[in-house]
Design an enzyme around this catalytic site. Structure first.
Site, PDB file in Angstrom:
ATOM      1  CG  HIS A   1      -4.896   1.365   7.403  1.00 53.68           C
ATOM      2  ND1 HIS A   1      -5.731   0.422   7.984  1.00 53.68           N
ATOM      3  CD2 HIS A   1      -3.976   1.676   8.348  1.00 53.68           C
ATOM      4  CE1 HIS A   1      -5.313   0.176   9.215  1.00 53.68           C
ATOM      5  NE2 HIS A   1      -4.262   0.933   9.453  1.00 53.68           N
TER       6      HIS A   1
ATOM      7  CD  GLU B   1      -1.189  -1.159  15.396  1.00 57.46           C
ATOM      8  OE1 GLU B   1      -2.329  -1.030  15.874  1.00 57.46           O
ATOM      9  OE2 GLU B   1      -0.931  -0.871  14.191  1.00 57.46           O
TER      10      GLU B   1
END
Length: 462
Positions: free
Chosen positions: A425, A327
Site C-alpha cells: 500500500h 478487493e
C-alpha cells in the site's frame, strides 16, 4: 490365495510408482516452462509500467480490465468474459501535507497520505493538539474529556517478534480500518495512524478505512503517517506535550461506477461441472503501481492456464482464472463472483488465491477439512525438490474465501513475507521490486497444485 494377494500388491505398488513418476515428470515440465519460457514477468511489466496504479473506478482500472482480457483471449482457451460489478470511486486529490508545531512558527514537515475512503479536511486543513494512543481500546479509558477537539494519533506498531508478518499486520490494522469511526465517538476531529510497516522509512502506507454507520456530518478525516514520522511525532510529544499537528488532504468520494471481474476458463474434459478457481485482485492502491499487491497474483493466475496448455496437460475439471476487481476498498468483485456462482448453482470444488506478493514461494495455506488436508500432505514430497515446505491450515484469500462451504478446498499461495509490508500500500510497491525468478517460481508452484487437485480430484470427507 496368498499368491493372488502378492500379485495384487505388486500391481498396486507398480501403479503407485507409475503415478508418482508421472506426477514428478509433469511438475518438472511445469517448472521448466515457467523458468525458461514464462510470460508472467512481461505481463506484469506492462500492467505496472504502462498502466500503473489501478484504484477501483479509475481509467487505469478499466485499462487493466481490457489488457488482461486481451491476454486471456490470446491464449486460445475455451471461454473469456467480463463480469460487471459496481465499485466505489474514491479520489485522493492533490498531495497531502502535514507538520508538527512545537511552538508558534517552529514546524517540522511529516510524510502522510490519506487513508482510502477518508473524507477531506476543511479547505484550510486541520490544526489541533494531538493525543497519542496505543490502540482503539485506550479511547474509552481517556474519555471524551481528554479527546474532544483533538487529533488522535494511533501509534501501535506491528509486532516485530512475530515471524508471520501477516499475523503482525492483523494485530494492529484495526487502528487503520476503524480508528476514525471510534475516535469520532469521543469528539476527535481527525486521526493519524502509524503505517502498517515493519521497516522504519519515510513512506506512508495507505489502506482501507470505514466509517460504519457514522452520519456524513460526523465523519472525520484520517491519514497514515510514515513509521519514521510516527517515531518523530511520538518523541516530540514526550518533549512537548502541547505540540500541535496540522494536516490537509483533498480526497473525495463519488457515486459508484461500473467495473468488471475478468474471467477465463479451460473447460474440463471429464468433469466440466466441477470448477477450480485461481485468482488475484486486479485493482490496487494509487500510490505505487501495485506490482506486489496484487499485480503479481493476477499474472501468476493467468500463467497457470498458459502453463497447463503449454505442458500438454488436458484438465479433467474446469480450470477458471478470475481477476477480481475492488478487493482493496470494498471486496465488491469477490462478492459479485460468489453471488453469481450461488445463483447459477455452480459446483466450485477448489479455489486458490495469490495475494501475498511476488516473493519466493514457501508453500500454501489451506482452509479445508481434515481429510482434504491429509490429501495435500500426501503430495508434500512432490514439492520438496522445489523448496516448497510450508503446508499449513489457515486462511486462503479475501476474494476466494467468499466461496467457502463444506465441500470446497480453499488455498492461498504463501511466499516469503518478510519484505512484503515494506511495500504494501505504499509508493514503493513498484515493478523494480519484483524478482523475475521468484515470480515465476510462484506461478509454477500454483500450477503444480492445480494439476494435482485436478488429476486426483477432491477426496470426499467422511
Amino acid at each position: 490365495m496368498r499368491f493372488l494377494i502378492i500379485i495384487f500388491f505388486i500391481l498396486f505398488t507398480a501403479h503407485q510408482g507409475n503415478s508418482q513418476f508421472e506426477d514428478e515428470k509433469q511438475i518438472k515440465a511445469i517448472y521448466d516452462l515457467a523458468l525458461t519460457k514464462g510470460k508472467s514477468y512481461d505481463w506484469l511489466n506492462y500492467l505496472s509500467n504502462q498502466i500503473g496504479g489501478r484504484l477501483s473506478g479509475t481509467v487505469q482500472a478499466q485499462q487493466a480490465v481490457e489488457y488482461t482480457k486481451s491476454l486471456l483471449d490470446s491464449m486460445g482457451i475455451d471461454r473469456v468474459w467480463l463480469q460487471p460489478v459496481m465499485v466505489p470511486k474514491w479520489v485522493r486529490g492533490t498531495p497531502e501535507f502535514a507538520y508538527v508545531e512545537t511552538t508558534p512558527g517552529l514546524t517540522t514537515n511529516l510524510p502522510i497520505c490519506a487513508l482510502g475512503g477518508s473524507v477531506a479536511t476543511p479547505l484550510g486543513g486541520i490544526k489541533a493538539n494531538i493525543i497519542e494512543v496505543n490502540g482503539i481500546e485506550e479511547l474509552a479509558t481517556l474519555g471524551a474529556e481528554k479527546i474532544t477537539g483533538k487529533i488522535v494519533f494511533y501509534n501501535r506498531p506491528m509486532d516485530p517478534t512475530l515471524i508471520s508478518t501477516f499475523e503482525a499486520y492483523s494485530g494492529c490494522v484495526d487502528q487503520r480500518y476503524s480508528g476514525a469511526k471510534e475516535a469520532a465517538k469521543f469528539g476527535a476531529i481527525g486521526v493519524i495512524v502509524r503505517s502498517m510497516n515493519l521497516r522504519l522509512d519515510d513512506l506512508p502506507h495507505t489502506g482501507a478505512m470505514d466509517y460504519g454507520n457514522t452520519v456524513a456530518s460526523k465523519r472525520i478525516p484520517a491519514a497514515a503517517i510514515s513509521t519514521k514520522g510516527a517515531e518523530f511525532l511520538s518523541a516530540t510529544l514526550k518533549l512537548s506535550p502541547n505540540a500541535k499537528f496540522y494536516f490537509k488532504q483533498n480526497c473525495k468520494i463519488f457515486d459508484d461506477v461500473e467495473s468488471f471481474n475478468v474471467i477465463g476458463e479451460i473447460r474440463g474434459s471429464k468433469y466440466p461441472d466441477e470448477i477450480m478457481v485461481i485468482g488475484g485482485h486486479l485493482d490496487s492502491w494509487d500510490l505505487g503501481d501495485g506490482s506486489h499487491d496484487d499485480g503479481a497474483g493476477c499474472v501468476q493466475s493467468m500463467e497457470v492456464l498458459r502453463l497447463l496448455k503449454a505442458s500438454g496437460y488436458k484438465p479433467q475439471r474446469t480450470i477458471r482464472v478470475v481477476l477480481f476487481m475492488n478487493e482493496e476498498n470494498g471486496l465488491r468483485g469477490g462478492r459479485k463472483y460468489a453471488e453469481v456462482a450461488k445463483d447459477k448453482k455452480e459446483n466450485h470444488v477448489f479455489a486458490l488465491e495469490s495475494d501475498a506478493g511476488g516473493f519466493t514461494p514457501r508453500g500454501f495455506s489451506f482452509d479445508c477439512t481434515d481429510a482434504h488436508f491429509e490429501q495435500v500432505n500426501n503430495w508434500r514430497h512432490l514439492f520438496e525438490p522445489y523448496l516448497i515446505h510450508l503446508f499449513v491450515r489457515g486462511g486462503s484469500g479475501a476474494d476466494v474465501g467468499l466461496l467457502k462451504d463444506d465441500g470446497i478446498v480453499l488455498a492461498g499461495l504463501r511466499p516469503d513475507s518478510q519484505r512484503y509490508f515494506a511495500h504494501h500500500h505504499a509508493e514503493n510497491d513498484t515493478f523494480e521490486h519484483v524478482n523475475k525468478r521468484e515470480l515465476e517460481l510462484g506461478a509454477a508452484a500454483m500450477t503444480s497444485l492445480v494439476y494435482l487437485f485436478d488429476k486426483y480430484g477432491i477426496v470426499k470427507s467422511p
